[in-house]
Scaffold this motif. Structure first.
Motif, PDB file in Angstrom:
ATOM      1  N   HIS A  50       0.826  -1.207   0.000  1.00 41.99           N
ATOM      2  CA  HIS A  50       0.000   0.000   0.000  1.00 41.99           C
ATOM      3  C   HIS A  50       0.864   1.262   0.000  1.00 41.99           C
ATOM      4  N   LEU A  51       2.022   1.221   0.710  1.00 44.91           N
ATOM      5  CA  LEU A  51       2.929   2.367   0.676  1.00 44.91           C
ATOM      6  C   LEU A  51       3.434   2.622  -0.741  1.00 44.91           C
ATOM      7  N   ASN A  52       3.805   1.572  -1.435  1.00 46.92           N
ATOM      8  CA  ASN A  52       4.307   1.730  -2.811  1.00 46.92           C
ATOM      9  C   ASN A  52       3.210   2.250  -3.739  1.00 46.92           C
ATOM     10  N   GLN A  53       1.982   1.729  -3.540  1.00 41.91           N
ATOM     11  CA  GLN A  53       0.879   2.230  -4.357  1.00 41.91           C
ATOM     12  C   GLN A  53       0.607   3.704  -4.072  1.00 41.91           C
ATOM     13  N   LEU A  54       0.695   4.059  -2.778  1.00 43.74           N
ATOM     14  CA  LEU A  54       0.480   5.448  -2.405  1.00 43.74           C
ATOM     15  C   LEU A  54       1.547   6.351  -3.042  1.00 43.74           C
ATOM     16  N   ALA A  55       2.791   5.908  -2.989  1.00 46.14           N
ATOM     17  CA  ALA A  55       3.878   6.707  -3.585  1.00 46.14           C
ATOM     18  C   ALA A  55       3.697   6.849  -5.086  1.00 46.14           C
ATOM     19  N   ALA A  56       3.202   5.803  -5.716  1.00 43.52           N
ATOM     20  CA  ALA A  56       3.028   5.857  -7.174  1.00 43.52           C
ATOM     21  C   ALA A  56       1.853   6.720  -7.592  1.00 43.52           C
ATOM     22  N   SER A  57       0.932   6.927  -6.659  1.00 47.42           N
ATOM     23  CA  SER A  57      -0.269   7.698  -7.016  1.00 47.42           C
ATOM     24  C   SER A  57      -0.146   9.197  -6.729  1.00 47.42           C
ATOM     25  N   ILE A  58       0.994   9.666  -6.189  1.00 48.42           N
ATOM     26  CA  ILE A  58       1.171  11.079  -5.832  1.00 48.42           C
ATOM     27  C   ILE A  58       1.577  11.870  -7.070  1.00 48.42           C
ATOM     28  N   GLU A  59       0.917  13.016  -7.225  1.00 43.75           N
ATOM     29  CA  GLU A  59       1.229  13.925  -8.348  1.00 43.75           C
ATOM     30  C   GLU A  59       1.177  15.368  -7.850  1.00 43.75           C
ATOM     31  N   PHE A  60       1.986  16.255  -8.494  1.00 38.77           N
ATOM     32  CA  PHE A  60       1.923  17.705  -8.273  1.00 38.77           C
ATOM     33  C   PHE A  60       1.534  18.373  -9.611  1.00 38.77           C
ATOM     34  N   ASP A  61       0.550  19.241  -9.541  1.00 40.60           N
ATOM     35  CA  ASP A  61       0.177  19.952 -10.758  1.00 40.60           C
ATOM     36  C   ASP A  61       1.130  21.148 -10.975  1.00 40.60           C
ATOM     37  N   VAL A  62       0.886  21.919 -12.015  1.00 45.17           N
ATOM     38  CA  VAL A  62       1.775  23.019 -12.354  1.00 45.17           C
ATOM     39  C   VAL A  62       1.759  24.095 -11.294  1.00 45.17           C
TER      40      VAL A  62
END
Length: 461
Positions: A50-62
């Motif tokens: 779940h930690l890896n999935q959480l890390a993969a799902s993080i994004e920053f917009d412009v």
């Protein structure tokens, strides 16, 4: 504990029982610990996924705003489901710290209150915290940095209800302990059987010794287990040596009797021709000496016989033979001899010993009887006895202990040496028997000869 210390069977069973209990308890604890460790690793592995999935799902917009794509586990969408994630912003260059920057829907309006921790990049720490409903959570955390925003460190936290870890362990305990209990019972039954089978040859050896003691056999068997057979062979050697010793003792006793009694017989015959007080004194002393010699020779022969296994003999035929002899010895008095004995009655010992004791008792009763001598058998408390009754004057109770002493007679006017009852008493003690003088229902004396108990060893005298 004293009984355990003196019993080989109990010592073996106690030692085996102790070892089984300790082994089963240690095995149960070890299996439970191994399963618990396995569940903990699996649980942490799932949290790491779940930690890896959480890390993969993080994004920053412009604009620099953080967004998280929904994770695949539906429990993260259910309020207070027990599975939670949270993202904290840590202070960095040009950034400030912010707790619960993002969190799962399952936390609703709660937050994960993780303790302050010094985490290095890539490190994984595990903690126990209190969840939103007061439950205990197992929490995994690590530091995460996006390549495009390395100056913004994020603290990723994933926690799950620790009860999910305990439930499989609790479910395992019942079948685990049940199985170990069945195994323990099986091992105990096997231990009982092993002890029984291992000690069975000793029980057989004891039965053989009992049969040997009662005269049913002369040696022990030669088909015992290899661990016991050397002991049996040594016992058989001892029995053979004792038998040879007894045979030599009988031979020496007979030689001594001939060597001593022949000169006494010559003296007695020579004194018969002297009708004087000296001749009377010589005859009386010779008779006493002959009786004393017979007494000691009989005692020596009995002691020698007691060194090896006694035999058995039927009582009734021997008593009938003695009565026929007494009818001739006391023929002029026409005594009535009454024998009431069972054909199955046996004497556990040598026939010569019973003949010596019973012959003296019947002869003594014949001397004092007026008309009748009775020989009966009885049993009390499982022990057989013979009663020899006469209708004579009897023996006063105060004199009964005295007549069992050497040379003492109830009536000094009656011919005899006064050694007959003393000989019977000595021989009876050596053979495991006992002589008792009582009052007879026929108004005379009753001599009760208690025979040796059926399961008792013959004393060595």
């Amino acid at each position: 504990m004293r009984r355990i210390a003196t019993s080989l069977r109990l010592r073996l069973l106690f030692g085996t029982l102790l070892w089984i209990v300790v082994s089963i308890a240690a095995t149960g604890w070890l299996l439970q610990q191994m399963f618990s460790d396995h569940l903990a690793r699996q649980f942490d592995h799932e949290l790491n996924i779940h930690l890896n999935q959480l890390a993969a799902s993080i994004e920053f917009d412009v604009a620099g705003n953080l967004s998280v794509q929904p994770l695949s586990d539906p429990r993260l969408q259910q309020p207070y489901s027990g599975l939670y994630w949270q993202i904290d912003a840590l202070p960095g260059p040009g950034t400030r710290a912010q707790n619960a920057l993002r969190r799962s829907r399952s936390l609703w309006d709660s937050r994960l209150q993780a303790q302050a921790d010094q985490l290095g990049d890539g490190e994984l720490h595990t903690h126990q915290i209190t969840g939103p409903n007061g439950e205990t959570l197992r929490l995994n955390e690590r530091i995460f940095r996006l390549e495009e925003r390395p100056q913004q460190p994020l603290r990723l936290l994933v926690a799950a209800n620790e009860q999910w870890l305990q439930q499989p362990l609790q479910a395992l305990r019942a079948p685990l302990f049940g199985s170990l209990g069945v195994l323990a019972c099986g091992l105990l039954l096997a231990a009982f059987f092993q002890v029984w089978a291992g000690l069975r040859p000793l029980s057989r050896l004891r039965r053989e010794l009992s049969t040997l003691r009662e005269g049913g056999r002369s040696t022990l068997g030669r088909d015992h287990p290899a661990e016991i057979q050397p002991l049996v062979d040594e016992l058989n050697t001892v029995l053979q040596n004792n038998s040879e010793f007894a045979e030599r003792a009988r031979l020496q006793a007979g030689n001594l009797a001939h060597a001593v009694k022949t000169p006494l017989a010559v003296m007695a015959n020579a004194a018969q021709a002297e009708d004087t007080s000296l001749g009377h004194l010589i005859r009386e002393q010779v008779a006493i000496a002959s009786a004393e010699i017979d007494r000691h020779l009989n005692r020596a022969r009995s002691a020698a016989r007691a060194r090896h296994a006694p035999g058995r003999c039927a009582v009734k035929p021997l008593a009938e033979g003695l009565v026929r002899v007494m009818q001739k010895v006391h023929g002029e008095r026409a005594l009535d001899f009454n024998i009431q004995l069972s054909d199955s009655l046996e004497f556990r010992g040598q026939a010569e010993d019973l003949q010596e004791m019973l012959g003296n008792l019947i002869d003594n009763a014949s001397k004092w009887a007026r008309q009748r001598v009775s020989i009966r058998a009885g049993q009390e408390l499982g022990r057989d006895y013979l009663d020899i009754d006469d209708d004579g004057p009897g023996i006063p109770e105060t004199q009964r202990p005295l007549v069992l002493q050497r040379g003492r007679r109830a009536d000094e006017q009656t011919p005899g040496s006064g050694l007959g009852l003393a000989i019977v008493d000595d021989l009876a003690n050596q053979c495991g028997c006992r002589l008792e003088l009582l009052s007879s229902p026929e108004q005379g004396c009753r001599a009760r000869l208690w025979l040796a108990p059926r399961s008792s060893a013959q004393p060595a005298g």
